[in-house]
Write an enzyme that holds these catalytic residues in place. Structure first.
Site, PDB file in Angstrom:
ATOM      1  N   LYS A 204      65.997  35.420  49.848  1.00  0.00           N
ATOM      2  CA  LYS A 204      65.044  34.533  50.514  1.00  0.00           C
ATOM      3  C   LYS A 204      63.984  34.055  49.513  1.00  0.00           C
ATOM      4  O   LYS A 204      63.668  32.888  49.427  1.00  0.00           O
ATOM      5  CB  LYS A 204      64.406  35.270  51.691  1.00  0.00           C
ATOM      6  CG  LYS A 204      63.398  34.442  52.440  1.00  0.00           C
ATOM      7  CD  LYS A 204      62.858  35.192  53.640  1.00  0.00           C
ATOM      8  CE  LYS A 204      61.640  34.464  54.180  1.00  0.00           C
ATOM      9  NZ  LYS A 204      60.970  35.176  55.243  1.00  0.00           N
ATOM     10  N   GLU A 210      66.095  43.066  41.502  1.00  0.00           N
ATOM     11  CA  GLU A 210      67.441  43.662  41.581  1.00  0.00           C
ATOM     12  C   GLU A 210      68.492  42.548  41.650  1.00  0.00           C
ATOM     13  O   GLU A 210      69.490  42.539  40.922  1.00  0.00           O
ATOM     14  CB  GLU A 210      67.577  44.543  42.838  1.00  0.00           C
ATOM     15  CG  GLU A 210      66.738  45.801  42.838  1.00  0.00           C
ATOM     16  CD  GLU A 210      65.317  45.582  43.360  1.00  0.00           C
ATOM     17  OE1 GLU A 210      64.806  44.436  43.304  1.00  0.00           O
ATOM     18  OE2 GLU A 210      64.705  46.570  43.802  1.00  0.00           O
ATOM     19  N   GLY A 265      63.798  38.399  56.430  1.00  0.00           N
ATOM     20  CA  GLY A 265      64.990  38.842  55.704  1.00  0.00           C
ATOM     21  C   GLY A 265      65.892  39.723  56.557  1.00  0.00           C
ATOM     22  O   GLY A 265      67.111  39.561  56.580  1.00  0.00           O
ATOM     23  N   ARG A 266      65.301  40.664  57.293  1.00  0.00           N
ATOM     24  CA  ARG A 266      66.119  41.612  58.058  1.00  0.00           C
ATOM     25  C   ARG A 266      66.688  41.010  59.335  1.00  0.00           C
ATOM     26  O   ARG A 266      67.411  41.674  60.071  1.00  0.00           O
ATOM     27  CB  ARG A 266      65.319  42.883  58.347  1.00  0.00           C
ATOM     28  CG  ARG A 266      63.961  42.657  58.985  1.00  0.00           C
ATOM     29  CD  ARG A 266      63.116  43.929  58.925  1.00  0.00           C
ATOM     30  NE  ARG A 266      61.742  43.738  59.380  1.00  0.00           N
ATOM     31  CZ  ARG A 266      60.747  43.358  58.612  1.00  0.00           C
ATOM     32  NH1 ARG A 266      60.967  43.101  57.325  1.00  0.00           N
ATOM     33  NH2 ARG A 266      59.529  43.226  59.098  1.00  0.00           N
ATOM     34  N   GLU A 351      61.643  48.863  58.735  1.00  0.00           N
ATOM     35  CA  GLU A 351      60.815  47.911  58.001  1.00  0.00           C
ATOM     36  C   GLU A 351      59.949  47.115  58.988  1.00  0.00           C
ATOM     37  O   GLU A 351      58.871  46.642  58.645  1.00  0.00           O
ATOM     38  CB  GLU A 351      61.697  46.950  57.171  1.00  0.00           C
ATOM     39  CG  GLU A 351      60.954  46.264  56.043  1.00  0.00           C
ATOM     40  CD  GLU A 351      61.867  45.578  55.032  1.00  0.00           C
ATOM     41  OE1 GLU A 351      62.010  46.087  53.899  1.00  0.00           O
ATOM     42  OE2 GLU A 351      62.455  44.538  55.361  1.00  0.00           O
ATOM     43  N   HIS A 382      80.946  67.030  62.693  1.00  0.00           N
ATOM     44  CA  HIS A 382      81.346  68.100  61.770  1.00  0.00           C
ATOM     45  C   HIS A 382      80.351  68.248  60.630  1.00  0.00           C
ATOM     46  O   HIS A 382      80.664  68.829  59.595  1.00  0.00           O
ATOM     47  CB  HIS A 382      82.761  67.827  61.249  1.00  0.00           C
ATOM     48  CG  HIS A 382      83.756  67.774  62.363  1.00  0.00           C
ATOM     49  ND1 HIS A 382      84.389  68.894  62.845  1.00  0.00           N
ATOM     50  CD2 HIS A 382      84.152  66.744  63.157  1.00  0.00           C
ATOM     51  CE1 HIS A 382      85.170  68.556  63.865  1.00  0.00           C
ATOM     52  NE2 HIS A 382      85.035  67.258  64.068  1.00  0.00           N
ATOM     53  N   LYS A 510      56.974  48.197  44.161  1.00  0.00           N
ATOM     54  CA  LYS A 510      57.523  47.157  43.271  1.00  0.00           C
ATOM     55  C   LYS A 510      56.552  46.884  42.125  1.00  0.00           C
ATOM     56  O   LYS A 510      56.950  46.760  40.966  1.00  0.00           O
ATOM     57  CB  LYS A 510      57.703  45.844  44.040  1.00  0.00           C
ATOM     58  CG  LYS A 510      58.856  45.812  45.001  1.00  0.00           C
ATOM     59  CD  LYS A 510      58.983  44.392  45.560  1.00  0.00           C
ATOM     60  CE  LYS A 510      59.838  44.361  46.809  1.00  0.00           C
ATOM     61  NZ  LYS A 510      59.831  43.067  47.475  1.00  0.00           N
TER      62      LYS A 510
HETATM   63  O1  LIG Z   1      65.991  38.205  50.186  1.00  0.00           O
HETATM   64  P1  LIG Z   1      65.006  38.718  49.180  1.00  0.00           P
HETATM   65  O2  LIG Z   1      63.807  37.838  49.077  1.00  0.00           O
HETATM   66  O3  LIG Z   1      65.648  38.935  47.854  1.00  0.00           O
HETATM   67  O4  LIG Z   1      64.469  40.109  49.706  1.00  0.00           O
HETATM   68  C1  LIG Z   1      65.328  41.188  49.900  1.00  0.00           C
HETATM   69  C2  LIG Z   1      64.685  42.267  50.731  1.00  0.00           C
HETATM   70  O5  LIG Z   1      63.533  42.747  50.091  1.00  0.00           O
HETATM   71  C3  LIG Z   1      62.518  42.997  51.049  1.00  0.00           C
HETATM   72  O6  LIG Z   1      61.566  42.001  50.927  1.00  0.00           O
HETATM   73  C4  LIG Z   1      61.882  44.330  50.822  1.00  0.00           C
HETATM   74  O7  LIG Z   1      61.467  44.442  49.512  1.00  0.00           O
HETATM   75  C5  LIG Z   1      63.222  42.894  52.383  1.00  0.00           C
HETATM   76  O8  LIG Z   1      62.369  42.618  53.419  1.00  0.00           O
HETATM   77  C6  LIG Z   1      64.223  41.843  52.099  1.00  0.00           C
HETATM   78  O9  LIG Z   1      65.249  41.814  53.048  1.00  0.00           O
END
Ligand SMILES: O=P(O)(O)OC[C@H]1O[C@](O)(CO)[C@@H](O)[C@@H]1O
Length: 547
Positions: A204, A210, A265-266, A351, A382, A510
């Site tokens: 987003k 990452e 995002g979620r 979140e 189990h 972060k």
């Molecule tokens: O889609 P992006 O901006 O890379 O964010 C990934 C995820 O990182 C977060 O912002 C958390 O760090 C989530 O809310 C989001 O889904």
């Protein structure tokens, strides 16, 4: 503060008076309890009868929802009001599956136009890739899609593609890379042919380190195999609300799919973030997924509170956690296809509602959110069910299953579902001392043996569960199931008065990682800071120096 409402005070009194409530008694005294406390929405049966609630408690909970104006807030969400107060944005994932195309205005502009344009663009891409019309730089069709994204840009699409694998014709294989640990991308890329891979960079913000690190590795991997100038545009798609950054990455405008700041995002799997779902299953199945979520949206909007599944699920959760003090919530799917469902819900729920201050920034004096955890129920039996049955802390659980099997393999499903039903019964009824003694005597055990063992074999029972039983797991029903949980989370946020749509809590870690990164370099200066952080950095550098 919502604790000052009349209904909150009443519920608090009912909690104190009701400490001796026993589920066994509630069922014995009311043979119609299941009919009263179960309802069906779409293909989903929602049975909440095995919870520690009475008619008075349910009435109090519905009053609470009315007093805090859940219905008003719901309508504000659906009509595009800026209910994400800390980020000053609307919350409109419901617009993404608004198949009625009823206008939804944000600042006077109907967002449905952008939504349907983007859906058309997704369909064009999906059809082109799946039909083989979209070709890689060497002219070969795409066989593999690699989604690079994390959090909401990974969990939703991956959970859904896994859950609906049965609906895939396997024309396109979809892979997911989320971890910045290079092991994952190396493993995913190893068997793939760069000429036939399409990367979807899902972010987003297009600033997530990452994802960008993995995207760069993917780009280098592709360019190592091709010096074609056009290779990038034939093998990379971006989904983002930050076009500029995607352009800087080297993508042409037409390869960028839009997301908007009013989609969290979620909650974004319904948008172009869901492209890997469509690429794997075909666009018609993606549309059915949207249709199922839309059906649940309509139910949430129209059904009276007393028959409204997301509202009831939210209220039961609040009763268990905030009033009865049960802090965690297990999610236990009895269906292999839902093996990622609890991981997905962890983000969606924790979140959203893992907050300690209310909308006005004041500390909330009650527990909010729940610790969401779980895995496939039959495997859990189990592993950790011992704790669920006899542990000191009570863990309310959602049992999720389907009547129809997702496979033609015979002889498994009845056994699976017998366990599904039996476990909720066992958690409720337990087994008392008299029964344990009788059972052991019937097996011919001596009184000395029985006396030694009896207390170990007693199950207190009285442990609350919801049962969510779908007719089958198809795209429509899965869409409805996910939307059920989304709306449950929303209602709980309103009652707890927390902002369910921001995630400031993820920022500090972060920022500190950015500060620590240069300190890990052999030439980097270690900043003055606490001795543990310094000690860890030193240890890391010393070992790296030797290796
Ligand atoms: O889609 P992006 O901006 O890379 O964010 C990934 C995820 O990182 C977060 O912002 C958390 O760090 C989530 O809310 C989001 O889904």
């Amino acid at each position: 503060m919502n604790t000052q409402t009349t209904s909150w005070r009443l519920l608090d009194r009912l909690r104190r008076d009701g400490t001796g409530l026993r589920l066994n008694d509630l069922f014995a005294n009311d043979p119609a309890r299941f009919e009263k406390y179960a309802l069906q929405v779409e293909n989903i049966l929602f049975d909440y009868s095995k919870n520690l609630v009475t008619d008075d408690i349910m009435a109090g909970l519905f009053d609470l929802a009315r007093e805090v104006d859940v219905e008003g807030w719901r309508d504000r969400m659906f009509s595009g009001d800026r209910i994400n107060v800390t980020e000053d944005r609307p919350v409109l994932h419901v617009a993404l599956r608004n198949i009625s195309a009823r206008p939804i205005l944000v600042d006077g502009i109907d967002v449905m136009e952008q939504v349907s344009e983007e859906l058309d663009k997704m369909k064009r891409l999906t059809d082109a890739v799946r039909s083989g019309k979209w070709r890689g730089y060497s002219g070969k069709p795409i066989t593999d899609v690699v989604n690079i994204g994390i959090g909401g840009s990974n969990l939703g699409p991956q959970m859904v593609t896994e859950a609906l694998q049965k609906y895939s014709d396997n024309r396109i294989r979809v892979h997911y890379v989320s971890n910045v640990d290079g092991v994952q991308i190396a493993q995913v890329l190893r068997p793939l042919n760069p000429e036939q891979v399409l990367f979807v960079i899902s972010s987003k913000t297009f600033t997530t380190r990452e994802t960008l690190t993995n995207a760069e590795t993917a780009r280098n991997w592709l360019l190592a195999s091709s010096f074609e100038e056009t290779a990038l545009e034939k093998h990379f798609i971006a989904v983002t609300a930050n076009r500029n950054n995607a352009l800087k990455f080297g993508l042409p405008q037409e390869n960028i799919h839009d997301l908007w700041d009013w989609v969290g995002g979620r909650f974004s799997l319904w948008s172009a973030i869901g492209l890997p779902i469509a690429l794997s299953l075909g666009f018609e199945h993606f549309e059915s997924l949207l249709g199922g979520a839309y059906a649940m949206d309509r139910h949430f909007e129209m059904a009276p509170m007393e028959q409204n599944a997301p509202v009831i699920q939210a209220l039961i959760g609040i009763w268990n956690s905030t009033f009865l003090g049960m802090q965690s919530q297990a999610i236990l799917p009895y269906n292999q296809s839902l093996h990622m469902f609890s991981a997905y819900l962890q983000q969606a729920d924790m979140e959203s509602n893992g907050k300690s201050v209310d909308w006005d920034g004041n500390d909330v004096p009650y527990s909010t959110g729940s610790i969401i955890w779980g895995q496939l129920g039959i495997n859990g039996q189990h592993a950790f069910y011992q704790y669920l049955h006899q542990g000191k802390n009570i863990v309310p659980a959602d049992f999720i299953g389907a009547v129809e099997s997702s496979t033609s393999v015979r002889g498994h499903h009845e056994y699976l579902m017998a366990n599904f039903i039996a476990q909720t019964q066992a958690l409720m009824t337990g087994i008392d001392e008299t029964q344990v003694r009788a059972e052991l005597r019937a097996k011919g055990k001596s009184e000395a043996y029985i006396n030694n063992l009896v207390s170990h074999k007693i199950h207190q029972g009285n442990r609350p569960t919801n049962t969510i039983l779908m007719e089958r797991i198809d795209p429509h029903t899965l869409g409805a199931l996910i939307a059920l949980y989304e709306h449950k989370i929303f209602v709980q946020g309103i009652i707890w008065k927390v902002c369910s749509f921001d995630q400031w809590g993820v920022e500090l870690g972060k920022e500190l990682a950015h500060r620590i990164l240069p300190q890990l370099d052999q030439n980097g200066t270690v900043e003055p800071q606490d001795s543990s952080t310094t000690g860890l950095i030193d240890f890391y550098k010393n070992v790296r120096k030797k290796s």
